[in-house]
Design an enzyme around this catalytic site. Sequence first.
Site, PDB file in Angstrom:
ATOM      1  N   GLU A 215       0.884  -1.168   0.000  1.00 28.13           N
ATOM      2  CA  GLU A 215       0.000   0.000   0.000  1.00 28.13           C
ATOM      3  C   GLU A 215       0.923   1.219   0.000  1.00 28.13           C
ATOM      4  OE1 GLU A 215      -3.504   0.759  -0.100  1.00 28.13           O
ATOM      5  OE2 GLU A 215      -2.403   2.618  -0.436  1.00 28.13           O
TER       6      GLU A 215
ATOM      7  N   GLU B 269     -15.199  -5.336  -1.696  1.00 30.40           N
ATOM      8  CA  GLU B 269     -14.923  -4.688  -0.404  1.00 30.40           C
ATOM      9  C   GLU B 269     -15.964  -3.616  -0.057  1.00 30.40           C
ATOM     10  OE1 GLU B 269     -11.019  -3.318  -1.383  1.00 30.40           O
ATOM     11  OE2 GLU B 269     -11.710  -1.346  -1.998  1.00 30.40           O
TER      12      GLU B 269
HETATM   13  C1  NOJ Z   1      -7.893  -0.644  -0.940  1.00 33.23           C
HETATM   14  C2  NOJ Z   1      -7.800  -1.995  -1.575  1.00 33.23           C
HETATM   15  O1  NOJ Z   1      -8.718  -2.111  -2.626  1.00 33.23           O
HETATM   16  C3  NOJ Z   1      -8.050  -3.017  -0.518  1.00 33.23           C
HETATM   17  O2  NOJ Z   1      -8.112  -4.288  -1.077  1.00 33.23           O
HETATM   18  C4  NOJ Z   1      -6.977  -2.911   0.549  1.00 33.23           C
HETATM   19  O3  NOJ Z   1      -7.280  -3.813   1.560  1.00 33.23           O
HETATM   20  C5  NOJ Z   1      -6.910  -1.504   1.118  1.00 33.23           C
HETATM   21  N1  NOJ Z   1      -6.859  -0.553   0.074  1.00 33.23           N
HETATM   22  C6  NOJ Z   1      -5.702  -1.304   2.005  1.00 33.23           C
HETATM   23  O4  NOJ Z   1      -4.548  -1.312   1.229  1.00 33.23           O
END
Ligand code: NOJ
Length: 691
Positions: free
Chosen positions: A400, A495
């Site tokens: 990230e 998500e």
């Molecule tokens: C957004 C991503 O789409 C997700 O999969 C991830 O868990 C979070 N960012 C944290 O990096």
Amino acid sequence: MKKTALTKSSARRAPVKTLVSAAIMVLGASAANIALAEAASQKLTSPSGEISLEFYLTDKGQPAYRTRFHNKPVIGESLLGLDFRKAPDLLENFSIIEVHSRSADSTWEQPWGEERYIRDHFNEMVVQLQEKSPKARALNLVFRAYDDGIAFRYQVPAQSHLDKVEILDEATEFNLLENMSTWWTPALAGEKYEYLTQNTPLDQVELVHTPLTMKGKSDLAIAIHEAALKDYATMNLSGDGTRLKAALVPIHKDNPVKVETSAPFASPWRTVQIAEKETDLITSYLALNLNEPNKLGDVSWVQPGKYVGIWWELHLEKGTWNQGPKHGATTENTKKYIDFAAANGFDGVLVEGWNEGWDGEWYNHGGAAFNFTKAYPDYDVDAVTEYAAKKGVYIIGHHETGSETDNYERQLEDAYDFLQKHGMKAVKTGYVESGELLTNGNYHHGQKFVQHAEKVTKVAAAHKVMVVAHETVKDTGERRTYPNLISREVARGQEYDAWAKDGGNPPDHTTIIPFTRLLAGPMDFTPGTFDITLPSRPDNQVNTTLAKQLALYVVVYSPVQMASDLPENYAKYPDAFQFIKDVAVDWETTRVLSGEIGEHIAIARQTRDSEDWFVGAVTDEKAREVAVDLSFLNKDLSYTATIYRDGEKADYRSNPEDYVIETRKVKAGDTVRAQLAPGGGMAISLLANEH
Ligand code: NOJ
């Protein structure tokens, strides 16, 4: 290119040969070099003759094109040209110097994909233009006509009166002749590509992303996109009535320039997929054909697979990315997932929140804190690496960046070295940050970010790491050139169901994206939630039935598929979990059996190197009957079908976990019928019997 003197019409009828073998071959090519009268319009037709394109100069000497399908106009006069800063534009006052034509017909093999062999069959016309002014600057336009659409790009050759340029705008237009029904997501609106799709008449479109999918009254389906986006700004589209115009994304918030480059250069291809019906758009591989072949050589290390991971528990707020009592990425928790993966045949375990940087506001200009080689103290990288290797699975690393691309680039070599040393064959990258800017003020999908994304892919390839990119730039077919760029997100994934304030993705989301976002390429959607009602998230739930979760493994193509739910939730439904364990991720071929944008879709895919097939059928919020005609099966074989369908009382709102599993013998020509519940679906595995 051969230079044979041909008449214009014979140049179009270049020899087209038939492919016998599946090996990569270039079979037919012819060429023409035609001296032209200035006013003449130049015609190009697709190999079947069903699509035709006409190029000409307007009265002002501006390049323009129009297109017909089945001999009816579909794109009317659409202007072309480039608008520069600090230099005269390449827009008007041109004459045609020469036109070169050629045809090609080859078939190439994807190392992995939804279709193993792809035919690349087109007629091409390169129009060489020259300004009538004393500087006589040159601009080439390359047009291709395929049987599934047209494509064109600007090519600016090396020349004495044009060197460094700053592109402010592209005059490129797509003048649709009908107020088509259009499915769009807003561009530069704050959430990058993560929007639910709107469906309106074309004349209500303002600034939107591509692929932009449209449907006419007579079922005609059109999708506008781009291919081979490399060292250039992303193209959005702005609407004006039924006319769409290219809208390039600026490089930086304080700079109107879209592209900084120097001659010679070429723009990405602008593509228009044209089909008799929307389902045909899905099996059109136009953008892949327009990308350069694999540059990585032996990519046997790039392997499709299925994964689980420390992920959904974070989105459910059962665990945290940051340190503390609920920290998810601990050695112990990771070992639990490794055991689960190994016991159930998964290839990878994603671990998010393993490294330094998550403790502050990483999503709000805090990305500089991320360190991609330093683990948190409760995550023993060496121990986890050894344990995973012993169990025959690999860890999927997580980068990230918080959109802090400068911080990421500084660490890039070390970060990928670290992954490689620790046997992490894949990495998930991420660029979270609200708004459309990176933290350095560059636009998220402007030229600099496009360069960044390519750099990451190349460094990853040098370390034999596959990339699953979230919040990155849209897919324009680069996976052909860099097969390690194996999947991306670039849309609302599952998500959103865990936390979106709007209640998550409505049931029609997954009946739309196969016709829109997924035309661009694979998506890491992360299906597989079995605990649909999300008890720890009282305001949210997954808006599907459990059977639909299974169907999504076939409907939403990705060569890496996650089983996103927690091991304990799979333990509650071992019979349904069997489908996730069985379903393939790499395909010989794909057939779209039926579908209407935003209503329903059914897809069948044949496992690569196998006679087995898998089917997924999903509906929107409406219940509907589906009849899956199995005529795609091998007629010489019998199959065992396992059908995972909605139960009689299933409904995504009130009874999502009601499903039925039936097993029976079937053969080619049989039909499997089922009632899909509101928000429901059906998945079928069709395993060929020994004979
Ligand atoms: C957004 C991503 O789409 C997700 O999969 C991830 O868990 C979070 N960012 C944290 O990096």
